[in-house]
Design a protein around this motif. Structure first.
Motif, short mmCIF file in Angstrom:
data_model
loop_
_atom_site.label_atom_id
_atom_site.label_comp_id
_atom_site.label_asym_id
_atom_site.label_seq_id
_atom_site.Cartn_x
_atom_site.Cartn_y
_atom_site.Cartn_z
N LEU A 91 -6.55 -3.28 5.53
CA LEU A 91 -5.16 -3.72 5.57
C LEU A 91 -4.56 -3.49 6.95
O LEU A 91 -4.47 -2.35 7.41
N HIS A 92 -4.19 -4.58 7.62
CA HIS A 92 -3.66 -4.54 8.97
C HIS A 92 -2.17 -4.88 8.96
O HIS A 92 -1.75 -5.78 8.23
N PRO A 93 -1.38 -4.19 9.79
CA PRO A 93 0.06 -4.54 9.84
C PRO A 93 0.23 -5.99 10.29
O PRO A 93 -0.39 -6.44 11.24
N TYR B 138 -3.68 -9.11 6.34
CA TYR B 138 -2.40 -8.69 6.88
C TYR B 138 -1.52 -8.19 5.72
O TYR B 138 -1.49 -8.81 4.65
N ALA B 139 -0.84 -7.09 5.94
CA ALA B 139 0.04 -6.52 4.92
C ALA B 139 1.35 -6.10 5.55
O ALA B 139 1.35 -5.51 6.64
N ALA B 140 2.44 -6.41 4.88
CA ALA B 140 3.75 -6.03 5.40
C ALA B 140 3.87 -4.52 5.51
O ALA B 140 4.49 -3.99 6.45
N ASP B 141 3.28 -3.79 4.57
CA ASP B 141 3.27 -2.33 4.56
C ASP B 141 1.88 -1.89 4.11
O ASP B 141 1.63 -1.77 2.90
N PRO B 142 0.94 -1.68 5.03
CA PRO B 142 -0.44 -1.37 4.64
C PRO B 142 -0.58 -0.16 3.73
O PRO B 142 -1.37 -0.19 2.78
N GLU B 143 0.17 0.90 3.99
CA GLU B 143 0.05 2.10 3.16
C GLU B 143 0.51 1.83 1.73
O GLU B 143 -0.15 2.24 0.76
N ALA B 144 1.63 1.13 1.58
CA ALA B 144 2.12 0.80 0.25
C ALA B 144 1.16 -0.15 -0.46
O ALA B 144 0.91 -0.02 -1.66
N ALA B 145 0.62 -1.12 0.29
CA ALA B 145 -0.33 -2.06 -0.30
C ALA B 145 -1.58 -1.32 -0.80
O ALA B 145 -2.09 -1.61 -1.88
N ALA B 146 -2.06 -0.35 -0.01
CA ALA B 146 -3.24 0.41 -0.42
C ALA B 146 -3.00 1.15 -1.73
O ALA B 146 -3.87 1.19 -2.60
N LEU B 147 -1.82 1.71 -1.89
CA LEU B 147 -1.50 2.41 -3.14
C LEU B 147 -1.51 1.45 -4.32
O LEU B 147 -1.98 1.78 -5.41
N THR B 148 -1.02 0.24 -4.11
CA THR B 148 -1.03 -0.75 -5.19
C THR B 148 -2.46 -1.16 -5.53
O THR B 148 -2.82 -1.31 -6.71
N TYR B 149 -3.31 -1.35 -4.51
CA TYR B 149 -4.71 -1.66 -4.78
C TYR B 149 -5.37 -0.53 -5.58
O TYR B 149 -6.18 -0.79 -6.48
N ALA C 113 -7.48 0.84 10.73
CA ALA C 113 -6.78 0.14 9.65
C ALA C 113 -6.91 0.90 8.34
O ALA C 113 -7.93 1.53 8.05
N VAL C 114 -5.88 0.81 7.53
CA VAL C 114 -5.90 1.38 6.19
C VAL C 114 -6.92 0.63 5.35
O VAL C 114 -7.02 -0.60 5.42
#
Length: 221
Positions: free
Chosen positions: A150-152, A112-123, A138-139
């Motif tokens: 990464l799921h909302p 679970y990620a608060a902001d999947p797109e932003a989390a993906a960029l950090t990964y 899912a992203v």
């Protein structure tokens, strides 16, 4: 932190109050075996050099936090058609069909990620590769053919999380440590163990990421 790339998704580690029921499920129904058993943890998998699960003993109950499920990859789905397993203590396992030379290798870990797109960029900044969305939309990011999905959702910030860490295999943990320090990424821990040397960083949504290096003496079976 993009110069040094992880090689594979090495293991997913959990905090659990009772390891044995999970070990029993994994070994009797999911094609895994016990690779290593210590006082503090049990390591299970179908191959010591492929994706594994690590179960660390901790007081329960644990909180779900960022972890949604872990999916294991098989060349052909089980004859009984069962693909989702409740391992207990909030730990969910799935089996997915995909090309693989080792059954029950790690396919993906869903978070679970608060902001999947932003989390993906950090990964991606931490060395993971961008990937196409998963079957559910899912992203995703990729490492060595396996995925972090990464799921909302609300990962929370629990002091008693179920998820201990994600581990990726690298050639040199020290190179990742140097990159992290240069980039100002939070270094959570450095562990020099008999078979491995590892650097732990804090990733998106406070998920701990272990960059683990197998020593020449690595001898798990």
């Amino acid at each position: 932190m993009t110069a040094v790339k992880p090689k594979t998704l090495d293991h997913v580690a959990f905090w659990v109050a009772d390891r044995e029921p999970i070990v029993e499920l994994a070994t009797s129904r999911l094609g895994m075996h016990v690779i290593d058993r210590q006082d503090a943890f049990t390591l299970i998998g179908s191959d010591a050099r492929r994706g594994k699960l690590t179960l660390f003993t901790a007081e329960g109950p644990r909180e779900q936090g960022a972890i949604k499920h872990v999916a294991l990859r098989v060349a052909e789905l089980p004859a009984d058609g069962e693909t989702e397993f409740d391992a207990g203590e909030g730990m969910k396992l799935r089996v997915v069909e995909a090309p693989t030379d080792v059954d029950y290798d790690l396919d993906h870990v869903a978070l679970y990620a608060a902001d999947p797109e932003a989390a993906a960029l950090t990964y991606e900044e931490l060395g993971f590769d961008a990937a196409a969305p998963g079957p559910s939309g899912a992203v995703r990011v990729e490492v060595g053919g396996a995925f972090v999905e990464l799921h909302p959702g609300e990962p929370g910030d629990s002091e008693r999380p179920l998820l201990n860490h994600l581990a990726v295999l690298v050639d040199s943990a020290d190179e990742h440590l140097a990159e992290a320090q240069d980039a100002g990424v939070e270094v959570d821990d450095v562990v020099d163990a008999p078979n491995t040397y590892a650097v732990f960083l804090r990733g998106p949504d406070r998920v701990r990421i272990e960059y683990v290096e197998h020593k020449p003496t690595f001898s798990l079976t």
